[in-house]
Design a protein around this motif. Structure first.
Motif, PDB file in Angstrom:
ATOM      1  N   VAL A  70       0.841  -1.201   0.000  1.00 55.25           N
ATOM      2  CA  VAL A  70       0.000   0.000   0.000  1.00 55.25           C
ATOM      3  C   VAL A  70       0.875   1.249   0.000  1.00 55.25           C
ATOM      4  O   VAL A  70       0.640   2.192  -0.759  1.00 55.25           O
ATOM      5  N   LEU A  71       1.912   1.255   0.835  1.00 58.30           N
ATOM      6  CA  LEU A  71       2.826   2.393   0.897  1.00 58.30           C
ATOM      7  C   LEU A  71       3.549   2.597  -0.438  1.00 58.30           C
ATOM      8  O   LEU A  71       3.677   3.722  -0.917  1.00 58.30           O
ATOM      9  N   THR A  73       2.522   1.722  -3.425  1.00 54.82           N
ATOM     10  CA  THR A  73       1.533   2.236  -4.384  1.00 54.82           C
ATOM     11  C   THR A  73       1.313   3.722  -4.174  1.00 54.82           C
ATOM     12  O   THR A  73       1.262   4.507  -5.129  1.00 54.82           O
ATOM     13  N   TRP A  74       1.202   4.121  -2.912  1.00 59.63           N
ATOM     14  CA  TRP A  74       1.028   5.538  -2.588  1.00 59.63           C
ATOM     15  C   TRP A  74       2.223   6.341  -3.090  1.00 59.63           C
ATOM     16  O   TRP A  74       2.058   7.410  -3.688  1.00 59.63           O
ATOM     17  N   ALA A  75       3.430   5.839  -2.844  1.00 53.06           N
ATOM     18  CA  ALA A  75       4.643   6.559  -3.245  1.00 53.06           C
ATOM     19  C   ALA A  75       4.711   6.730  -4.758  1.00 53.06           C
ATOM     20  O   ALA A  75       5.052   7.816  -5.247  1.00 53.06           O
ATOM     21  N   ARG A  77       2.159   6.733  -6.860  1.00 50.91           N
ATOM     22  CA  ARG A  77       1.068   7.628  -7.261  1.00 50.91           C
ATOM     23  C   ARG A  77       1.396   9.086  -6.971  1.00 50.91           C
ATOM     24  O   ARG A  77       1.053   9.974  -7.727  1.00 50.91           O
ATOM     25  N   HIS A  78       2.064   9.334  -5.846  1.00 54.56           N
ATOM     26  CA  HIS A  78       2.308  10.708  -5.427  1.00 54.56           C
ATOM     27  C   HIS A  78       3.716  11.220  -5.740  1.00 54.56           C
ATOM     28  O   HIS A  78       4.044  12.357  -5.404  1.00 54.56           O
ATOM     29  N   SER A  79       4.505  10.411  -6.397  1.00 56.66           N
ATOM     30  CA  SER A  79       5.870  10.801  -6.737  1.00 56.66           C
ATOM     31  C   SER A  79       5.939  12.096  -7.545  1.00 56.66           C
ATOM     32  O   SER A  79       6.754  12.971  -7.233  1.00 56.66           O
TER      33      SER A  79
END
Length: 96
Positions: A70-71, A73-75, A77-79
């Motif tokens: 999850v982390l 994927t978040w990274a 997406r928000h990179s």
């Protein structure tokens, strides 16, 4: 990164070192000691010549795989937003 590398099963030290890349032997050794101490990784030594050592996630360590996915994927997406923020910060810091 070690937990991620071990998420598909046990690996030997050098295999993990190659998979992670850019980590020193000493830093990886210290990381394994900490993960072992915390109950996240087990270290198995086989009585061969030369000795074979494998590392594997414990049940507790395996419970970290999904939160790390999850982390990650978040990274990803928000990179782009983080890169823009870094650029804005550096520009403001340097007075450009």
């Amino acid at each position: 990164m070690v937990v991620g590398a071990l998420s598909n099963g046990p690996l030997r030290f050098n295999a993990i070192m190659r998979e992670i890349g850019g980590v020193s032997h000493r830093m990886l050794t210290l990381t394994f000691r900490g993960l072992e101490r915390d109950g996240l990784v087990t270290r198995t030594v086989y009585a061969t010549i030369p000795p074979k050592v494998e590392y594997e996630l414990t049940e507790l360590g395996q419970s970290l795989i999904e939160p790390l996915r999850v982390l990650a994927t978040w990274a990803v997406r928000h990179s782009p937003a983080m890169e823009r923020a870094r650029t804005t910060f550096e520009t403001a810091k340097n007075g450009d």
